[in-house]
Design a protein around this motif. Structure first.
Motif, mmCIF file in Angstrom:
data_model
loop_
_atom_site.group_PDB
_atom_site.id
_atom_site.type_symbol
_atom_site.label_atom_id
_atom_site.label_comp_id
_atom_site.label_asym_id
_atom_site.label_seq_id
_atom_site.Cartn_x
_atom_site.Cartn_y
_atom_site.Cartn_z
ATOM 1 N N GLU A 282 7.437 8.227 7.578
ATOM 2 C CA GLU A 282 7.961 7.642 6.342
ATOM 3 C C GLU A 282 9.145 8.425 5.800
ATOM 4 O O GLU A 282 10.072 7.854 5.263
ATOM 5 C CB GLU A 282 6.864 7.639 5.292
ATOM 6 C CG GLU A 282 5.991 6.417 5.392
ATOM 7 C CD GLU A 282 5.174 6.241 4.154
ATOM 8 O OE1 GLU A 282 4.908 5.090 3.801
ATOM 9 O OE2 GLU A 282 4.829 7.257 3.541
ATOM 10 N N GLU B 257 12.370 7.496 -2.360
ATOM 11 C CA GLU B 257 11.495 6.909 -3.383
ATOM 12 C C GLU B 257 11.280 7.844 -4.554
ATOM 13 O O GLU B 257 10.897 7.415 -5.626
ATOM 14 C CB GLU B 257 10.163 6.541 -2.748
ATOM 15 C CG GLU B 257 10.319 5.362 -1.818
ATOM 16 C CD GLU B 257 8.985 4.785 -1.424
ATOM 17 O OE1 GLU B 257 8.065 5.573 -1.213
ATOM 18 O OE2 GLU B 257 8.882 3.559 -1.339
ATOM 19 N N PHE C 200 3.085 -2.530 -4.584
ATOM 20 C CA PHE C 200 3.847 -1.860 -5.647
ATOM 21 C C PHE C 200 3.607 -0.354 -5.608
ATOM 22 O O PHE C 200 3.428 0.285 -6.641
ATOM 23 C CB PHE C 200 3.460 -2.408 -7.034
ATOM 24 C CG PHE C 200 3.846 -3.838 -7.247
ATOM 25 C CD1 PHE C 200 5.163 -4.190 -7.530
ATOM 26 C CD2 PHE C 200 2.899 -4.846 -7.176
ATOM 27 C CE1 PHE C 200 5.515 -5.513 -7.720
ATOM 28 C CE2 PHE C 200 3.246 -6.158 -7.373
ATOM 29 C CZ PHE C 200 4.562 -6.511 -7.645
ATOM 30 N N CYS C 201 3.561 0.169 -4.393
ATOM 31 C CA CYS C 201 3.266 1.599 -4.240
ATOM 32 C C CYS C 201 4.435 2.289 -3.559
ATOM 33 O O CYS C 201 5.214 1.646 -2.847
ATOM 34 C CB CYS C 201 2.076 1.810 -3.309
ATOM 35 S SG CYS C 201 0.581 1.262 -3.977
ATOM 36 N N ALA C 202 4.457 3.600 -3.725
ATOM 37 C CA ALA C 202 5.407 4.384 -2.957
ATOM 38 C C ALA C 202 5.080 4.188 -1.481
ATOM 39 O O ALA C 202 3.913 4.135 -1.112
ATOM 40 C CB ALA C 202 5.281 5.854 -3.328
ATOM 41 N N GLY C 203 6.075 4.031 -0.677
ATOM 42 C CA GLY C 203 5.820 3.885 0.760
ATOM 43 C C GLY C 203 5.669 2.453 1.205
ATOM 44 O O GLY C 203 5.545 2.177 2.390
ATOM 45 N N ASP C 204 5.687 1.506 0.266
ATOM 46 C CA ASP C 204 5.538 0.092 0.633
ATOM 47 C C ASP C 204 6.556 -0.316 1.684
ATOM 48 O O ASP C 204 6.218 -0.920 2.707
ATOM 49 C CB ASP C 204 5.741 -0.793 -0.610
ATOM 50 C CG ASP C 204 4.428 -1.103 -1.311
ATOM 51 O OD1 ASP C 204 3.379 -0.660 -0.813
ATOM 52 O OD2 ASP C 204 4.457 -1.774 -2.362
ATOM 53 N N GLU C 205 7.813 -0.014 1.400
ATOM 54 C CA GLU C 205 8.883 -0.515 2.278
ATOM 55 C C GLU C 205 8.846 0.179 3.636
ATOM 56 O O GLU C 205 9.055 -0.454 4.662
ATOM 57 C CB GLU C 205 10.247 -0.332 1.607
ATOM 58 C CG GLU C 205 10.412 -1.194 0.366
ATOM 59 C CD GLU C 205 9.993 -2.643 0.590
ATOM 60 O OE1 GLU C 205 10.402 -3.255 1.603
ATOM 61 O OE2 GLU C 205 9.215 -3.159 -0.244
ATOM 62 N N ASP C 206 8.565 1.451 3.613
ATOM 63 C CA ASP C 206 8.473 2.162 4.900
ATOM 64 C C ASP C 206 7.328 1.605 5.727
ATOM 65 O O ASP C 206 7.438 1.409 6.933
ATOM 66 C CB ASP C 206 8.233 3.656 4.660
ATOM 67 C CG ASP C 206 9.493 4.328 4.175
ATOM 68 O OD1 ASP C 206 10.563 3.724 4.328
ATOM 69 O OD2 ASP C 206 9.383 5.450 3.649
ATOM 70 N N HIS D 282 8.249 -1.632 7.088
ATOM 71 C CA HIS D 282 9.200 -1.433 8.184
ATOM 72 C C HIS D 282 8.447 -1.055 9.465
ATOM 73 O O HIS D 282 8.727 -1.591 10.551
ATOM 74 C CB HIS D 282 10.177 -0.327 7.792
ATOM 75 C CG HIS D 282 11.124 0.038 8.879
ATOM 76 N ND1 HIS D 282 12.240 -0.720 9.189
ATOM 77 C CD2 HIS D 282 11.107 1.066 9.762
ATOM 78 C CE1 HIS D 282 12.867 -0.154 10.211
ATOM 79 N NE2 HIS D 282 12.199 0.931 10.574
ATOM 80 N N ARG D 283 7.476 -0.189 9.318
ATOM 81 C CA ARG D 283 6.722 0.223 10.506
ATOM 82 C C ARG D 283 5.858 -0.917 11.021
ATOM 83 O O ARG D 283 5.650 -1.072 12.211
ATOM 84 C CB ARG D 283 5.868 1.455 10.186
ATOM 85 C CG ARG D 283 6.746 2.707 10.070
ATOM 86 C CD ARG D 283 5.949 3.969 9.936
ATOM 87 N NE ARG D 283 5.169 3.991 8.728
ATOM 88 C CZ ARG D 283 3.850 4.130 8.698
ATOM 89 N NH1 ARG D 283 3.172 4.264 9.814
ATOM 90 N NH2 ARG D 283 3.209 4.155 7.546
ATOM 91 N N ARG E 112 -5.094 11.337 -5.685
ATOM 92 C CA ARG E 112 -4.569 10.237 -4.888
ATOM 93 C C ARG E 112 -5.626 9.561 -4.030
ATOM 94 O O ARG E 112 -5.310 8.689 -3.216
ATOM 95 C CB ARG E 112 -3.402 10.741 -4.039
ATOM 96 C CG ARG E 112 -2.211 11.113 -4.905
ATOM 97 C CD ARG E 112 -1.162 11.852 -4.128
ATOM 98 N NE ARG E 112 -0.599 11.035 -3.079
ATOM 99 C CZ ARG E 112 0.503 10.294 -3.210
ATOM 100 N NH1 ARG E 112 1.131 10.257 -4.349
ATOM 101 N NH2 ARG E 112 0.952 9.600 -2.196
ATOM 102 N N PHE F 158 -6.541 4.425 -6.105
ATOM 103 C CA PHE F 158 -5.337 3.615 -5.923
ATOM 104 C C PHE F 158 -4.383 3.930 -7.078
ATOM 105 O O PHE F 158 -4.824 4.165 -8.205
ATOM 106 C CB PHE F 158 -5.695 2.132 -5.925
ATOM 107 C CG PHE F 158 -6.467 1.693 -4.710
ATOM 108 C CD1 PHE F 158 -6.036 2.047 -3.430
ATOM 109 C CD2 PHE F 158 -7.604 0.910 -4.821
ATOM 110 C CE1 PHE F 158 -6.740 1.649 -2.309
ATOM 111 C CE2 PHE F 158 -8.312 0.509 -3.700
ATOM 112 C CZ PHE F 158 -7.876 0.882 -2.440
ATOM 113 N N PRO F 159 -3.062 3.896 -6.809
ATOM 114 C CA PRO F 159 -2.139 4.266 -7.885
ATOM 115 C C PRO F 159 -2.009 3.211 -8.969
ATOM 116 O O PRO F 159 -1.473 3.477 -10.044
ATOM 117 C CB PRO F 159 -0.806 4.447 -7.146
ATOM 118 C CG PRO F 159 -0.928 3.658 -5.901
ATOM 119 C CD PRO F 159 -2.368 3.664 -5.535
ATOM 120 N N ASN F 160 -2.448 2.003 -8.674
ATOM 121 C CA ASN F 160 -2.335 0.936 -9.673
ATOM 122 C C ASN F 160 -3.438 -0.096 -9.410
ATOM 123 O O ASN F 160 -4.326 0.147 -8.584
ATOM 124 C CB ASN F 160 -0.946 0.284 -9.597
ATOM 125 C CG ASN F 160 -0.631 -0.213 -8.192
ATOM 126 O OD1 ASN F 160 -1.519 -0.694 -7.485
ATOM 127 N ND2 ASN F 160 0.607 -0.080 -7.767
#
Lengths: 513, 1040
Positions: free
Chosen positions: A412, A427, B162-168, B171-172, B218, B221-223
């Motif tokens: 990541e 981010e 809606f979390c950090a790392g969603d897009e990565d 992508h993976r 952590r 869940f963050p949300n």
């Protein structure tokens, strides 16, 4: 040897009441944590009258006395208080030995010099009272006899002649508990014995055959025989060296000789005790009773004379004094144990020492709080996701990044985000504000963000990416619910901002570099 | 095209917060036509979701999130639900479902309870009929071969939360999908049905990780976005991947399997030579059984009933079920294990003939439809009680006979209740253990817990943590906590059970259990048999053994003299301590009012003290009619026939069914539907439809509307737990037998009760006091005379004379010798060594000899001494202790092993009577010397307190004081907050009644005190005497 034992019933409660007079006469308990349960360690008279008992859970005590005051019990503080009392008593006794949590042994050899044992003991208790402690005392020759009588009789002052074991016979069996432990007393209680006199009356051989060493000891103690010796507590020794200069120094060079001598001696003492200095003070006595002080906080505890002299020299170089220096004193304000260090291949202690000098100078110049390390905290709330920690040079680099490493796949961090301007940002920003700062916002009627006011100027939003939603800590007084955006402001650059779900306002949280 | 939502449920045990039913309802609200349930390594929540889905028209797709192991990965504990290597499997077809079950079984059975894990090869081998998805992007090398095993049926999950790392992550996921050449499938990884459940989700996560919620960091869940979303929301969330959203519909369309398709076939018994069909064999066994049951000839009505039942059993294809049950019961009888069928099975004449049950349903006029109905086509429910101590033999017989791939025990979902919820939530929120404990107790005392109750319990009601604990506990209550084993339910199949129901290892050794509870199995028409353990059968069997081995008659339950007047006389006097089912405080209050005089009265007595009849207000009308103070009327002859035996008051479920059939024209199946609705947890929701039908049916048949309405109101009571008549009759039989044993063999009965502890309502001291009040001589525990269990000594165990007064029943009979098992701290192994040494070398002459010959540890010797069990070897307990302490080493071989190291005698202080009694209670739980209250009698006399015996002679309304030992404290939910105390003294038991207001006022005295002094007004109703308390305080006791 004649010994005195001073017993201060419920001393920890006495101390708390003395420190907080408003607690006088009120139900108070001191509690200690016992495997997750808060249990009463000591209770005030008012609490005891209401039925509270030591050993009870605090909640049970609270159910009995709704307006109960609950305070934590710190054994170390009580021991310190007893030690302070012991030091104060040294005007009357050559030595003392604390017996936490409620007793102090005193050497009564000096009693004849003060008009006899009873008057001396009265004087001791009066001094205790002056210090704020109410207690009772017994003088005698056998430690167990003296202690048991002080703890289990109600006379304020009592003097027992040598071999005065007969005075013990009426005392309850529980008087042996401190000496033998509950396990040593239970078998005797099982036989129906309730007093020390009954224990003393048992045939010695029979007791020895049945209860072994513990039984023999119990019987001896119950008869008043106790050959344990009094060993006075050592006074806490301040690590301090002072040197008066032969003639007042007006330059640094002559001072450094004296300084090196003092520091060498101190380091020798520290090394002998396996201690290392953490914090020290150098006091310079100037002419006309003026003084100047230099404090040093070491980045890493040290007992190396060369390093300490070097550090002090740097500080003294920056120091301006108006008068010649007559004497100097170095005091180790804080020390810690020094277990030595095994050097690895490639370690460069010289380079580290140089770095240490720099760090120490920074710390001294900017203040103790200005230099700190950072530690990650396992939480979703950004401003709470790190905390300061004392800066220290570590002997080996951290191997693990902790939860961050395990929680986030390595890939990541290296996969770049393609797309719009803001999307190219990482981010998380490199710099977080200490606390979120409000950003007045201009929104379209549809709610889209148009501009944010920063440093008094309205700045247009040129790109925006998000939201990342963070919410939680509903179990605290300060829950949060935020939508985070990576926002590019015209003329400013990228910011990490959030819209607070509770008041709808925007706040800046961090700055992307 | 729509999307498909996947959800974890709270049946995944602290993984998700969404109840399956709520998740389905939410999916329906969001417009989804299908919902996939994907609990971890199991199908725990799928049936409840399936049933809810049928109501809401949402198709539930059966799935499971499987843990992948291999390549060095280890099996993971259940609590590590965030294990990264997972694959979700969806059952497309029945074959796929069978494969999914087999895979779950393989994963679970290969590991201890709570762990799971399967390698990719195993999954690949059973991929037929399944689709698969990796929910998070995994390493391509790990899943590539798995993807190959699911051609065109493999997906890579795409998540935006809606979390950090969603897009990565996305992508993976894209990269992985491209590399494997498989499509993406959008989902939300739902754990909650709505966002408002997130706090509960946080709490269960903290509990699962056994951490404070504040320290969970952590792991939470963050949300609140791991929640079910509509297709529109999904499309909004994945504007760049609409096809990944729509692919859910494609998957949903392919998963056509429904749990309704499951076909279950009960185990087939091996048939004897010459018999081709199970039904034929069943008929043969029934015929043989009838000859045994009716040696004087089979009555015609029995013959007719049997014919009807056999016909129905054949039609419904259940002969195998009856044969299996018969075989289990046969095994038990062969092994001498006492057993008896209970519940609705007692309505069946076939079960009676097969000796599965002991009640003749034809003679009792029991309703067969309650047991089996053609319309319902549901499996019969047969529960068989076995002697508690020997049930394991029966269980292992079943496993052994059918094999573990065809037999498994039913599981029981242990859900959070008030107390357990408070404990776990309180700990997670950071309350101290004592606060949690106090709060749990406060919440357990009643539903309403306000600031007053909290303050009283010692917790601060304004503390945020306390408030949150109370609120979150209420939300958590009802959620599954862990999977346990049902008390006795067994599923036995003909084909592989592992292809029908997922199995896993139980915590107990040698137990495999299915992942579904009895309700889930019943919903899918899967037959289970209940092999239950009943403590009272132990007592009955032991008592018979005592009598037989001590020179008395050899009796069985079937040969106990029936309808003995003396037995009923005893029960009418509420002399029922220890008797099965009628020993409770409420039952003992009812006995003198109901005055049972025959077996059927006992059937009523057992059924009437239940929440159903109490809430349905049937008790008082029945008693008035029985007393003759209220006229018994019937609206028709048909109704008379149904209600005659219960004086016009419907007390049993069968009567409600019969009335529905006769008065309102219900079919037998409909009537059973009504009965099921009455006993359903959601009775209030299900009953209105039946109410209207019933009342209108009655009116159309000429019954008065008011009568019909009143009648149905009484049925309402059954919604609060009522007994079927057959069940009550089965229990009444054991109650009668145990009463008979108490009446005629009080010493043997008491000995059997003591040996079967813990059971029943009363502590051992109450049981022994009761036996002594009936003239039984009780001897203390003695190392020279006692066995591990209680024994009988002296005269033979002949029946007590019929004309003897109660205090004489045990006189001249055998003497009860207390067993060494009563001595706390003495292990059975040590006791056996004492017994062995005694049987080899005769009685011990000294404590040293006992120690040397038996070689038991010194600690256990001291326990025997303190318990007074060395009385025959020493003058007093303390002298015994003095002697024990003088013995040489006892723990190992030594030159001085057990030799006295000193022989001096010393005068030790003598134990006072109070101290002796106190030590007796501390060591064996009872004292033969004094009742503790006897020692307080002078103090009580000074206070003007009456004894329990004198209380019985008091006048109604008299102001009295009574002091004693609290032996039972009850606060039944049907008592509207009233509390009942049974307070024992040396003369008997007094009953205290405490109002809710008084309970709050004296909560401390009432909950934490053993000895109390209560005062108030005496209330008399015939022979029933209660003391309505107005003031109560604890009694102070000083040992001398």
């Amino acid at each position: 040897m004649r010994l005195g034992y001073l017993h201060f019933p419920r001393l920890p409660v006495q101390r708390r009441v003395r420190e907080t007079p408003s607690l006088t006469g009120r139900p108070v308990v001191l509690w200690a944590d016992e495997r997750g349960v808060q249990r009463v360690a000591f209770a005030s008279s008012a609490a005891l009258k209401a039925g509270v008992r030591p050993g009870q859970s605090v909640a049970a005590a609270g159910a009995l006395v709704p307006d109960l005051h609950r305070l934590p019990y710190f054994p170390a503080e009580e021991a310190q208080a007893l030690a302070s009392l012991g030091e104060a008593l040294m005007v009357l006794t050559p030595g003392f030995q604390i017996d936490p949590p409620e007793g102090v042994w005193v050497d009564a050899s000096a009693a004849p010099l003060k008009g006899g044992e009873a008057p001396w003991l009265h004087a001791v208790l009066a001094l205790c009272l002056q210090q704020g402690w109410v207690g009772r005392g017994v003088i005698g020759s056998e430690r167990f006899t003296v202690q048991a009588l002080a703890r289990f009789t109600t006379d304020a002052v009592s003097v027992v002649p040598a071999r005065g074991g007969s005075r013990l016979s009426a005392l309850p069996l529980q008087a042996l508990t401190r000496a033998l432990g509950p396990g040593g007393v239970e078998p005797l209680a099982g036989l129906g014995l309730t007093t020390l006199g009954e224990v003393a009356a048992l045939p010695a051989g029979a007791v020895s055959a049945r209860f072994g060493h513990e039984g023999t000891m119990a019987a001896q103690l119950a008869r008043g025989a106790d050959d344990s010796i009094f060993t006075p507590d050592e006074l806490p020794e301040v690590l301090h060296e002072a040197i008066a200069l032969d003639w007042p120094a007006e330059a640094l060079e002559p001072l450094l000789f004296a300084l090196k001598t003092a520091v060498d001696r101190l380091c020798g003492r520290m090394q002998g005790r396996k201690l290392a200095a953490v914090r020290l003070t150098v006091r310079l006595d100037l002419e006309r009773v003026e003084t100047a002080e230099v404090s040093l906080i070491l980045a890493r505890p040290s007992a190396q004379s060369k390093l300490l002299v070097e550090l002090i020299r740097h500080r003294l170089t920056d120091l301006t004094v108006r008068r010649p220096i007559c004497a100097l004193a170095v005091t180790i304000d804080e020390a810690c144990s020094d277990d030595g260090r095994q050097l690895n291949l490639g370690d460069a202690p010289n380079g580290e020492a140089a770095l240490e000098v720099v760090l120490s100078r920074l710390q001294s110049a900017l203040g103790e709080d200005a230099l700190f390390g950072v530690e990650l905290v396992d939480t979703h709330r950004p401003e709470a996701a790190w905390k300061e920690k004392r800066f220290a040079l570590s002997s080996a680099p951290e191997r693990s990044l902790g939860w961050w490493e395990s929680a986030m796949p390595k890939a990541e961090a290296v996969v770049p985000v393609k797309g719009r301007e803001a999307e190219q940002l990482l981010e998380r920003p490199a710099r977080l504000l200490r606390a979120p700062a409000p950003l007045p916002a201009e929104l379209t009627p549809e709610g889209a963000l148009v501009s944010l006011s920063l440093l008094g100027r309205k700045r247009r939003v040129t790109a925006m990416f998000g939201p990342e939603r963070l919410a939680g800590e509903w179990w605290t007084e300060h829950p949060y619910a935020r939508d985070y955006y990576r926002v590019v402001l015209e003329g400013v650059g990228p910011l990490w901002v959030f819209r607070d779900g509770r008041d709808g306002r925007f706040y800046a949280q961090g700055v992307f570099d | 095209m729509g999307g498909l939502e996947l959800t974890h449920t709270n049946h995944g045990f602290l993984t998700g917060a969404a109840e399956p039913e709520v998740a389905v309802a939410r999916a329906a609200e969001l417009g989804h036509s299908a919902l996939a349930v994907i609990d971890d390594d199991g199908l725990y929540g799928v049936i409840k979701a399936h049933l809810a889905g049928k109501e809401r028209h949402v198709r539930v797709i059966t799935g499971s999130t499987m843990t992948l192991i291999g390549d060095g990965a280890l099996p993971v504990p259940e609590r590590a639900a965030d294990h990264p290597h997972r694959v979700i499997l969806f059952a497309e077809t029945a074959t796929g479902y069978a494969n999914l079950c087999e895979l779950i079984c393989k994963s679970r059975l290969a590991h201890p309870k709570g762990e799971a894990g399967l390698d990719w090869q195993s999954i690949a081998e059973r991929s037929e009929g399944l689709s698969a998805m990796v929910p998070y992007p995994d390493e391509a090398s790990r899943v590539a071969k798995l993807a190959e095993a699911f051609p065109q049926r493999f997906y890579v999950g795409a998540i935006r939360a809606f979390c950090a790392g969603d897009e990565d992550r996305l992508h993976r996921a894209r990269s992985l999908a491209n590399e494997l050449n498989v499509p993406l499938l959008a989902h939300t990884d739902a754990h909650t049905a709505t966002r408002s459940q997130q706090p509960l989700q946080d709490v269960v996560t903290a509990i699962r990780h056994r951490t404070l919620i504040a320290a969970a960091g952590r792991k939470l869940f963050p949300n609140a976005e791991r929640t079910l979303k509509s297709t529109a929301e999904l499309l909004q969330l994945f504007p760049d991947l609409p096809e990944a959203v729509h692919r859910g519909a494609e998957l949903s369309a392919r998963c056509v399997f429904s749990l309704d398709e499951l076909k279950y076939e009960f185990s087939r018994e091996e048939l004897p030579q010459g018999i081709d069909h199970p039904q034929q064999y069943l008929k043969l066994l029934v015929e043989q059984g009838l000859v045994f049951r009716y040696p004087r000839g089979i009555p015609d009505d029995v013959r007719r009933q049997i014919h009807r039942e056999l016909e129905l059993i054949e039609k419904l294809d259940f002969p195998g079920y009856f044969l299996a049950l018969w075989d289990i019961v046969r095994f038990a009888r062969e092994k001498g294990i006492l057993c008896q069928g209970r519940g609705s099975a007692a309505n069946s004449a076939v079960c009676y003939a097969l000796q599965i049950t002991s009640i003749d349903p034809v003679r009792m006029g029991l309703l067969f439809e309650r047991f089996l109905s053609q319309e319902r086509r549901e499996p019969p429910d047969i529960d068989v009680d076995f002697e508690h101590a020997r049930r394991e033999e029966v269980i292992q017989y079943v496993y052994g006979k059918h094999g573990r791939h065809r037999a498994a025990m039913v599981s029981e979902i242990i859900s959070y209740r008030g107390r357990s919820a408070v404990r776990d939530v309180g700990k997670a929120l950071g309350l101290s253990l004592d606060q949690v404990d106090r709060l749990a107790k406060a919440l357990d005392l009643g539903d309403e817990v306000g600031p007053f109750q909290l303050r009283n319990a010692g917790v601060n009601p304004s503390d945020l943590k306390v408030r949150q604990t109370v609120a979150m506990s209420q939300q958590l209550a009802g959620a599954p906590r862990h999977l346990s084993i049902h008390v006795g339910g067994f599923v036995i199949t003909h084909s592989r059970l592992t292809a029908l129901v997922p199995l896993e290892n139980g915590r107990m050794k040698d137990r495999t259990v299915c992942q579904w509870d009895k309700d889930d199995l019943s919903a899918l028409n899967i037959l289970k048999v209940d092999l239950l353990g009943l403590g009272m059968l132990n007592v009955v069997a032991r008592c018979f053994n005592f009598v037989r081995s001590h020179g008395g008659q050899a009796l069985t339950m079937a040969t106990v003299p029936p309808e003995d007047d003396q037995v009923y006389e005893m029960l009418c006097e509420a002399d029922a301590i220890g008797v099965f089912q009628v020993e409770s405080r409420a039952q003992m209050n009812m006995l003198p009012r109901l005055k049972p005089r025959c077996f059927y009265d006992l059937v009523i007595e057992i059924a009437i003290i239940r929440p159903g009849p109490i809430v349905g207000e049937m008790v008082h009308p029945f008693l008035r009619r029985r007393d003759g103070t209220e006229a018994v009327t019937y609206p028709s002859e048909d109704v008379r026939e149904i209600l005659q035996r219960t004086l016009g008051v419907p007390l049993f479920q069968e009567q409600a069914m019969k009335l529905a059939m006769v008065m309102a024209g219900f079919s037998p199946g409909d009537a059973d539907g009504l009965r099921r609705a009455l006993s359903n947890k959601r009775a209030e929701m299900l009953l209105p439809q039946y109410r209207e039908r019933f009342i209108e049916g009655c009116v159309s048949r000429g019954y008065d509307r008011v009568f019909a309405t009143k009648c149905f109101k009484q049925f309402d009571g059954f919604a609060h737990y009522g007994f079927p008549e057959s069940h009550s009759a089965s229990f009444a039989l054991i109650a009668y037998v145990s009463s008979w044993q108490k009446r005629y063999h009080p010493a043997a009965f008491c000995a059997a009760l003591l040996d079967s502890q813990p059971m029943g309502f009363y502590a051992v001291h109450t049981l022994v006091d009761d036996a002594r009040r009936h003239g039984v001589e009780v001897r203390p525990v003695d190392a020279n005379a006692s066995d591990w269990n209680c024994t009988l000594e002296g005269p033979p165990a002949l029946e007590a004379p019929a004309d003897a007064p109660p205090a004489q029943w045990g006189k001249n009979g055998p003497v009860l010798r207390l067993g060494m098992q009563l001595v706390r701290g003495l292990r059975e192994d040590s006791c056996r060594r004492v017994m062995e040494a005694r049987s080899r070398g005769g009685a011990f002459s000294s404590i040293g000899e006992l120690a040397r010959r038996s070689r038991i540890p010194r600690y256990e010797l001291t326990r025997l001494a303190l318990a007074g069990a060395l009385g025959s070897l020493s003058n007093s307990r303390r002298e015994a202790l003095w002697e024990i302490h003088a013995l040489g080493p006892l723990e190992e071989d030594d030159l001085f092993f057990g030799l006295p190291m000193d022989t001096q005698d010393v005068p030790l202080p003598k134990m006072g009577s109070r101290e002796r009694v106190s030590t007796d209670y501390e060591t064996i739980g009872l004292s033969l010397e004094y009742h503790p209250v006897q020692l307080l009698r002078p103090q009580l006399d000074k206070e003007g307190a009456l004894t329990a015996a004198r209380l019985q002679q008091g006048k109604n309304g008299q102001w009295v004081k009574v002091g004693g030992l609290v032996i039972v404290r009850q606060r039944p939910p049907t008592a509207k907050g009233f509390t009942f105390l049974s307070v024992e003294d040396e003369t008997g038991i007094a009953n205290f009644v405490i109002t809710p207001q008084l309970f709050d006022q004296f909560r401390r005295e009432l909950t934490g005190t053993a000895l109390v002094l209560g005062e108030g007004r005496l209330e008399r109703q015939g022979k029933v005497v209660n003391l309505k308390i107005e003031h109560i305080r604890r009694l102070q006791v000083d040992l001398d």
